[in-house]
Design a protein around this motif. Structure first.
Motif, PDB file in Angstrom:
ATOM      1  N   LYS A   1    -106.037  -7.191  42.451  1.00 39.32           N
ATOM      2  CA  LYS A   1    -105.907  -8.840  41.559  1.00 39.32           C
ATOM      3  C   LYS A   1    -105.671  -8.654  39.774  1.00 39.32           C
ATOM      4  N   ALA A   2    -107.351  -7.767  39.868  1.00 32.09           N
ATOM      5  CA  ALA A   2    -106.503  -7.475  37.863  1.00 32.09           C
ATOM      6  C   ALA A   2    -105.839  -7.109  37.507  1.00 32.09           C
ATOM      7  N   GLU A   3    -104.863  -6.030  37.731  1.00 30.22           N
ATOM      8  CA  GLU A   3    -103.698  -5.093  37.932  1.00 30.22           C
ATOM      9  C   GLU A   3    -102.018  -6.839  37.363  1.00 30.22           C
ATOM     10  N   THR A   4    -102.278  -7.196  38.464  1.00 32.51           N
ATOM     11  CA  THR A   4    -101.199  -8.247  38.627  1.00 32.51           C
ATOM     12  C   THR A   4    -101.759  -8.959  37.546  1.00 32.51           C
ATOM     13  N   LEU A   5    -102.657  -9.743  37.507  1.00 33.94           N
ATOM     14  CA  LEU A   5    -102.716 -11.351  36.205  1.00 33.94           C
ATOM     15  C   LEU A   5    -102.457 -10.133  35.165  1.00 33.94           C
ATOM     16  N   ALA A   6    -102.750  -9.034  34.937  1.00 34.04           N
ATOM     17  CA  ALA A   6    -102.772  -8.500  33.652  1.00 34.04           C
ATOM     18  C   ALA A   6    -101.181  -8.324  32.965  1.00 34.04           C
ATOM     19  N   TYR A   7    -100.243  -7.837  34.415  1.00 30.38           N
ATOM     20  CA  TYR A   7     -99.162  -8.169  34.418  1.00 30.38           C
ATOM     21  C   TYR A   7     -98.639  -9.131  34.363  1.00 30.38           C
ATOM     22  N   GLN A   8     -99.377  -9.829  34.675  1.00 27.04           N
ATOM     23  CA  GLN A   8     -98.484 -11.451  34.455  1.00 27.04           C
ATOM     24  C   GLN A   8     -98.442 -11.946  33.381  1.00 27.04           C
ATOM     25  N   HIS A   9     -99.945 -11.483  32.368  1.00 29.14           N
ATOM     26  CA  HIS A   9     -99.836 -11.943  30.752  1.00 29.14           C
ATOM     27  C   HIS A   9     -98.833 -11.209  30.000  1.00 29.14           C
ATOM     28  N   ALA A  10     -98.828 -10.204  29.922  1.00 27.60           N
ATOM     29  CA  ALA A  10     -97.516  -8.978  29.170  1.00 27.60           C
ATOM     30  C   ALA A  10     -96.059 -10.074  29.842  1.00 27.60           C
ATOM     31  N   MET A  11     -95.644 -10.089  31.386  1.00 28.20           N
ATOM     32  CA  MET A  11     -94.213 -10.711  31.812  1.00 28.20           C
ATOM     33  C   MET A  11     -94.408 -11.813  30.700  1.00 28.20           C
ATOM     34  N   THR A  12     -95.328 -12.865  31.097  1.00 29.89           N
ATOM     35  CA  THR A  12     -94.941 -13.917  30.620  1.00 29.89           C
ATOM     36  C   THR A  12     -94.699 -13.585  28.793  1.00 29.89           C
ATOM     37  N   TYR A  13     -94.976 -13.688  28.480  1.00 30.73           N
ATOM     38  CA  TYR A  13     -94.816 -13.019  27.101  1.00 30.73           C
ATOM     39  C   TYR A  13     -93.876 -12.446  25.977  1.00 30.73           C
ATOM     40  N   VAL A  14     -93.204 -11.959  27.428  1.00 32.71           N
ATOM     41  CA  VAL A  14     -92.225 -10.849  27.368  1.00 32.71           C
ATOM     42  C   VAL A  14     -90.842 -11.995  27.599  1.00 32.71           C
TER      43      VAL A  14
END
Length: 379
Positions: free
Chosen positions: A83-96
């Motif tokens: 879950k933590a890895e998914t949410l972290a990647y969400q933050h990066a992807m949202t910014y991208v």
């Protein structure tokens, strides 16, 4: 010196022209489709990109659970780590995705380190985040932990190599095709391997950023990460990176096979998205007609559409999508359940709804029909 962009063969140019045609058709298709119909698909494609890229690194959260996590639904069948890895990647992807239309945008080492922090900050300070690695690093051969598949450049070379990469991103070959440049950016960054961890996901994120900045398609439709996350493609991905990149930093190697692999990925991802949009539109139209004939409120089609395409829907997601009060959403979902169109699964917090016994079977048959992706190099 960085890995160099190869000259395209005639077949590569032919495939690239085909990709460009599909992407422009997709742009027209998306612009002609009501936003309400594509909103869910945009979120689904983002979730699939995140799930696919994380799967490559061994973090297992399926795309439907990833989409629930993006919606703030934390009661999903995944470990806390995943879950933590998914949410972290969400933050990066949202910014991208948000950077796709920034007018005064430039690439910089600070931008890349900031993206890395979004991706890996929850591991800091145990693993450095947002900073270049300070030690040597190597990648093991799959299944053979004692054998190095690749040894990255020494840590003291990273600042200069990253300077060169940022200069190339901002200044070199400005008229080159964006999809080719994006693929090369991915290769160069993953081979520099500038961080202690998260290099693969960062390289794929950089590729997505370049494609999104190209402006043909909305960012959600631009990523090939879900394609790379398919097991058969992941295996080929590792093989081609090893074949092209060599056992150590060797930028004089031929990069043409890497470009061909990425052109295949772009082409098949475009085929898939085109099919998904057509399928989503057809499903919406069919369900709207069904609703009109069976006294179902038009807004409830949103819940049925999500259940058909994703296989399940949560009440909270439907509530947000239609901007309803909690009471309205509960009443609508209960009515659909009592009509046998939806069926509840799970307890209160984790509950979701799947198509019920009375869900129109022809709609489900149409959305579940598989697509056969064409290999443009075999045409």
């Amino acid at each position: 010196m960085l890995y160099r962009t190869p000259a395209l063969a005639s077949k590569d140019r032919e495939v690239l022209e085909s990709i460009d045609k599909m992407r422009h058709e997709l742009r027209h298709q998306v612009l002609q489709t009501p936003t309400k119909w594509t909103a869910g698909l945009r979120k689904t494609l983002t979730a699939e990109a995140i799930a696919g890229s994380n799967t490559i690194e061994g973090y297992k959260v399926d795309s439907v659970d990833a989409e629930d996590l993006l919606d703030g639904e934390l009661e999903v069948a995944a470990s806390e780590e995943n879950k933590a890895e998914t949410l972290a990647y969400q933050h990066a992807m949202t910014y991208v995705q948000s950077l796709h239309d920034v007018a005064d945008f430039t690439y910089s080492k600070s931008l890349l380190n900031a993206l890395h922090w979004m991706l890996q900050g929850h591991h800091h300070p145990r693993k450095l985040a947002g900073q270049w690695r300070r030690d040597g690093v190597w990648i093991n051969e799959p299944g053979r932990p004692q054998e190095a598949a690749y040894v990255a450049p020494d840590a003291d070379r990273i600042p200069a190599l990253m300077d060169e990469l940022v200069t190339w991103l901002n200044e070199s070959d400005p008229n080159g095709h964006v999809l080719v440049r994006a693929a090369m950016a991915h290769l160069i960054l993953v081979k520099i391997h500038p961080w202690a961890d998260g290099n693969g996901r960062m390289s794929r994120s950089l590729q997505t950023l370049l494609i999104a900045r190209g402006g043909v398609l909305a960012p959600e439709f631009s990523s090939i990460e879900s394609w790379l996350g398919a097991p058969v493609n992941t295996w080929e991905y590792y093989k081609i990176l090893s074949r092209v990149g060599g056992k150590e930093w060797s930028p004089d190697r031929d990069t043409a096979p890497w470009i061909r692999f990425n052109l295949l990925a772009y082409h098949q991802q475009s085929q898939s998205v085109q099919h998904r949009i057509t399928r989503s539109n057809r499903c919406w139209i069919d369900l709207t007609e069904y609703a009109e004939h069976h006294g179902i409120d038009e807004r409830q089609v949103t819940a049925l559409h999500a259940a058909a395409l994703a296989g399940r829907v949560r009440r909270a997601r439907y509530q947000r999508a239609e901007n309803l009060s909690n009471q309205q959403a509960v009443r609508d979902v209960r009515a659909l359940t009592e009509a046998g169109l939806l069926e509840a699964v799970g307890n209160t917090k984790a509950r979701y709804y799947v198509p019920g016994a009375n869900f129109p079977p022809e709609v489900l048959e149409a959305v579940r029909r598989p697509i056969r992706l064409v290999d443009p190099y075999e045409d």
